[in-house]
Structures are given as C-alpha cells and as structure tokens.
Design a protein around this motif. Structure first.
Motif, PDB file in Angstrom:
ATOM      1  N   SER A  98       0.831  -1.197   0.000  1.00 39.08           N
ATOM      2  CA  SER A  98       0.000   0.000   0.000  1.00 39.08           C
ATOM      3  C   SER A  98       0.870   1.254   0.000  1.00 39.08           C
ATOM      4  O   SER A  98       0.641   2.180  -0.791  1.00 39.08           O
ATOM      5  CB  SER A  98      -0.909  -0.018   1.227  1.00 39.08           C
ATOM      6  N   ASP A  99       1.879   1.268   0.857  1.00 38.74           N
ATOM      7  CA  ASP A  99       2.801   2.409   0.893  1.00 38.74           C
ATOM      8  C   ASP A  99       3.541   2.556  -0.437  1.00 38.74           C
ATOM      9  O   ASP A  99       3.742   3.668  -0.931  1.00 38.74           O
ATOM     10  CB  ASP A  99       3.808   2.266   2.032  1.00 38.74           C
ATOM     11  N   SER A 100       3.938   1.423  -1.030  1.00 39.36           N
ATOM     12  CA  SER A 100       4.641   1.467  -2.323  1.00 39.36           C
ATOM     13  C   SER A 100       3.745   2.034  -3.416  1.00 39.36           C
ATOM     14  O   SER A 100       4.196   2.841  -4.232  1.00 39.36           O
ATOM     15  CB  SER A 100       5.105   0.060  -2.722  1.00 39.36           C
ATOM     16  N   PHE A 101       2.487   1.632  -3.433  1.00 41.67           N
ATOM     17  CA  PHE A 101       1.560   2.155  -4.440  1.00 41.67           C
ATOM     18  C   PHE A 101       1.290   3.642  -4.226  1.00 41.67           C
ATOM     19  O   PHE A 101       1.159   4.394  -5.187  1.00 41.67           O
ATOM     20  CB  PHE A 101       0.253   1.359  -4.453  1.00 41.67           C
ATOM     21  N   ASP A 102       1.228   4.054  -2.966  1.00 42.44           N
ATOM     22  CA  ASP A 102       1.051   5.488  -2.680  1.00 42.44           C
ATOM     23  C   ASP A 102       2.236   6.284  -3.227  1.00 42.44           C
ATOM     24  O   ASP A 102       2.050   7.342  -3.834  1.00 42.44           O
ATOM     25  CB  ASP A 102       0.900   5.735  -1.180  1.00 42.44           C
ATOM     26  N   ARG A 103       3.444   5.780  -3.017  1.00 42.91           N
ATOM     27  CA  ARG A 103       4.628   6.466  -3.538  1.00 42.91           C
ATOM     28  C   ARG A 103       4.610   6.483  -5.068  1.00 42.91           C
ATOM     29  O   ARG A 103       4.962   7.480  -5.693  1.00 42.91           O
ATOM     30  CB  ARG A 103       5.909   5.801  -3.026  1.00 42.91           C
ATOM     31  N   LEU A 104       4.178   5.387  -5.690  1.00 36.23           N
ATOM     32  CA  LEU A 104       4.093   5.332  -7.149  1.00 36.23           C
ATOM     33  C   LEU A 104       3.062   6.353  -7.653  1.00 36.23           C
ATOM     34  O   LEU A 104       3.319   7.064  -8.637  1.00 36.23           O
ATOM     35  CB  LEU A 104       3.720   3.929  -7.616  1.00 36.23           C
ATOM     36  N   ASP A 105       1.910   6.444  -6.993  1.00 36.76           N
ATOM     37  CA  ASP A 105       0.897   7.438  -7.375  1.00 36.76           C
ATOM     38  C   ASP A 105       1.469   8.849  -7.318  1.00 36.76           C
ATOM     39  O   ASP A 105       1.272   9.650  -8.239  1.00 36.76           O
ATOM     40  CB  ASP A 105      -0.326   7.361  -6.456  1.00 36.76           C
ATOM     41  N   ASP A 106       2.184   9.161  -6.240  1.00 31.44           N
ATOM     42  CA  ASP A 106       2.801  10.488  -6.099  1.00 31.44           C
ATOM     43  C   ASP A 106       3.791  10.745  -7.231  1.00 31.44           C
ATOM     44  O   ASP A 106       3.811  11.823  -7.831  1.00 31.44           O
ATOM     45  CB  ASP A 106       3.519  10.622  -4.750  1.00 31.44           C
ATOM     46  N   HIS A 107       4.597   9.755  -7.539  1.00 29.25           N
ATOM     47  CA  HIS A 107       5.594   9.886  -8.602  1.00 29.25           C
ATOM     48  C   HIS A 107       4.912  10.118  -9.959  1.00 29.25           C
ATOM     49  O   HIS A 107       5.325  10.994 -10.729  1.00 29.25           O
ATOM     50  CB  HIS A 107       6.478   8.641  -8.647  1.00 29.25           C
ATOM     51  N   LEU A 108       3.869   9.366 -10.247  1.00 31.76           N
ATOM     52  CA  LEU A 108       3.156   9.515 -11.528  1.00 31.76           C
ATOM     53  C   LEU A 108       2.502  10.891 -11.635  1.00 31.76           C
ATOM     54  O   LEU A 108       2.498  11.497 -12.713  1.00 31.76           O
ATOM     55  CB  LEU A 108       2.120   8.404 -11.701  1.00 31.76           C
ATOM     56  N   ARG A 109       1.942  11.389 -10.538  1.00 31.02           N
ATOM     57  CA  ARG A 109       1.354  12.738 -10.560  1.00 31.02           C
ATOM     58  C   ARG A 109       2.424  13.788 -10.881  1.00 31.02           C
ATOM     59  O   ARG A 109       2.179  14.702 -11.668  1.00 31.02           O
ATOM     60  CB  ARG A 109       0.686  13.052  -9.224  1.00 31.02           C
ATOM     61  N   ARG A 110       3.601  13.645 -10.274  1.00 29.09           N
ATOM     62  CA  ARG A 110       4.692  14.600 -10.554  1.00 29.09           C
ATOM     63  C   ARG A 110       5.106  14.525 -12.018  1.00 29.09           C
ATOM     64  O   ARG A 110       5.322  15.550 -12.663  1.00 29.09           O
ATOM     65  CB  ARG A 110       5.898  14.326  -9.647  1.00 29.09           C
ATOM     66  N   LEU A 111       5.185  13.317 -12.556  1.00 23.90           N
ATOM     67  CA  LEU A 111       5.544  13.155 -13.966  1.00 23.90           C
ATOM     68  C   LEU A 111       4.502  13.788 -14.879  1.00 23.90           C
ATOM     69  O   LEU A 111       4.847  14.438 -15.871  1.00 23.90           O
ATOM     70  CB  LEU A 111       5.702  11.672 -14.326  1.00 23.90           C
ATOM     71  N   GLN A 112       3.232  13.598 -14.569  1.00 20.75           N
ATOM     72  CA  GLN A 112       2.161  14.170 -15.392  1.00 20.75           C
ATOM     73  C   GLN A 112       2.213  15.688 -15.366  1.00 20.75           C
ATOM     74  O   GLN A 112       2.014  16.339 -16.393  1.00 20.75           O
ATOM     75  CB  GLN A 112       0.793  13.686 -14.902  1.00 20.75           C
ATOM     76  N   ARG A 113       2.493  16.265 -14.204  1.00 21.87           N
ATOM     77  CA  ARG A 113       2.577  17.734 -14.114  1.00 21.87           C
ATOM     78  C   ARG A 113       3.750  18.258 -14.943  1.00 21.87           C
ATOM     79  O   ARG A 113       3.640  19.280 -15.596  1.00 21.87           O
ATOM     80  CB  ARG A 113       2.713  18.169 -12.651  1.00 21.87           C
ATOM     81  N   ARG A 114       4.867  17.550 -14.925  1.00 18.15           N
ATOM     82  CA  ARG A 114       6.040  17.973 -15.696  1.00 18.15           C
ATOM     83  C   ARG A 114       5.834  17.783 -17.197  1.00 18.15           C
ATOM     84  O   ARG A 114       6.298  18.572 -17.994  1.00 18.15           O
ATOM     85  CB  ARG A 114       7.275  17.162 -15.284  1.00 18.15           C
ATOM     86  N   GLN A 115       5.129  16.742 -17.572  1.00 16.84           N
ATOM     87  CA  GLN A 115       4.949  16.381 -18.976  1.00 16.84           C
ATOM     88  C   GLN A 115       4.036  17.359 -19.704  1.00 16.84           C
ATOM     89  O   GLN A 115       4.246  17.653 -20.868  1.00 16.84           O
ATOM     90  CB  GLN A 115       4.376  14.970 -19.062  1.00 16.84           C
ATOM     91  N   ALA A 116       3.036  17.865 -19.039  1.00 16.46           N
ATOM     92  CA  ALA A 116       2.060  18.724 -19.711  1.00 16.46           C
ATOM     93  C   ALA A 116       1.880  20.030 -18.947  1.00 16.46           C
ATOM     94  O   ALA A 116       0.814  20.293 -18.406  1.00 16.46           O
ATOM     95  CB  ALA A 116       0.732  17.987 -19.835  1.00 16.46           C
ATOM     96  N   PRO A 117       2.891  20.884 -18.922  1.00 10.32           N
ATOM     97  CA  PRO A 117       2.720  22.149 -18.211  1.00 10.32           C
ATOM     98  C   PRO A 117       1.686  23.011 -18.919  1.00 10.32           C
ATOM     99  O   PRO A 117       1.650  23.094 -20.136  1.00 10.32           O
ATOM    100  CB  PRO A 117       4.112  22.789 -18.244  1.00 10.32           C
TER     101      PRO A 117
END
Length: 126
Positions: A98-117
């Motif tokens: 669960s903690d690992s998936f939470d960290r993955l979700d956070d990482h993916l959100r950061r990537l999405q924000r960087r990818q489409a400013p």
C-alpha cells in the motif's frame, strides 16, 4: 517427529503449504458451511477417498481442521485459528505494498505535471 503443535514459524509454513493447493482450499471453503464427513467432502472431487484423506491429513497437520469421533463417523470441522497467524504475516506486506503504491501514485502525478505544463487534466490537443 512428535504430534505436538509446531512453533509459530513452523505453523505458518504448514498453513501456507496447506493453502497452496486448490483442492485443500476448496475443502476449507466447504467446511465453512459446517462439519462434514470424508465422503461428503469427497463428493465434488474427481479423486479417490484415499487422495481426499491425504489432503485432510495435510489440513489437520496445519491445524486448519479437526476430526471428531461421533459413533461410526469422523466429522471434519474447520479450525480457522491458524489463519490468524497467516493474516498477521500478510498484513505486514499489505502495508508495504500500500505504501509502495502510494509512492508510485505520487511519482506519476509529478511526472504528469512535468509532462504537460499548462495543460489541464482531461484536455487534449486534437
């Protein structure tokens, strides 16, 4: 080997070994409905009574079933207490995943924000 109850670690190994087989899991599922004789347990399976008895012995050694003596029949009963140890053991890993998936979700959100400013979620260039 003695008939004494195994220590916690050996009990856990015995429980997981017993649960590893789909026939034994089906037997446990059947016993959630109430006690049953070997013949009743064997009914849905395409295997001999001695084969079913071997499965029952594995479940009994793991502490997952008990076998009574009532007149001329030996009903099998579910004893779910050993599953508590398995549940506790698995719970530690559930938290890890669960903690690992939470960290993955956070990482993916950061990537999405960087990818489409400047592009809002749900908007696409067509």
């Amino acid at each position: 080997m003695s008939d004494a109850r195994p220590d916690t670690e050996d009990q856990l190994s015995a429980v997981f070994a017993a649960l590893a087989d789909p026939t034994r899991r089906a037997i446990l599922a059947r016993l959630t409905e109430g006690e049953a004789t070997v013949n009743q347990i064997a009914e849905p399976f395409a295997m001999s009574l001695p084969a079913v008895s071997k499965h029952l012995k594995v479940l009994e050694r793991a502490g997952l079933i008990t076998r009574g003596r009532e007149a001329q029949w030996r009903p099998c009963r579910l004893d779910a207490r050993p599953l508590e140890g398995a549940t506790d053991w698995l719970e530690r890993y559930r938290k890890f995943w669960s903690d690992s998936f939470d960290r993955l979700d956070d990482h993916l959100r950061r990537l999405q924000r960087r990818q489409a400013p400047g592009q809002q979620e749900g908007q696409h260039d067509d």
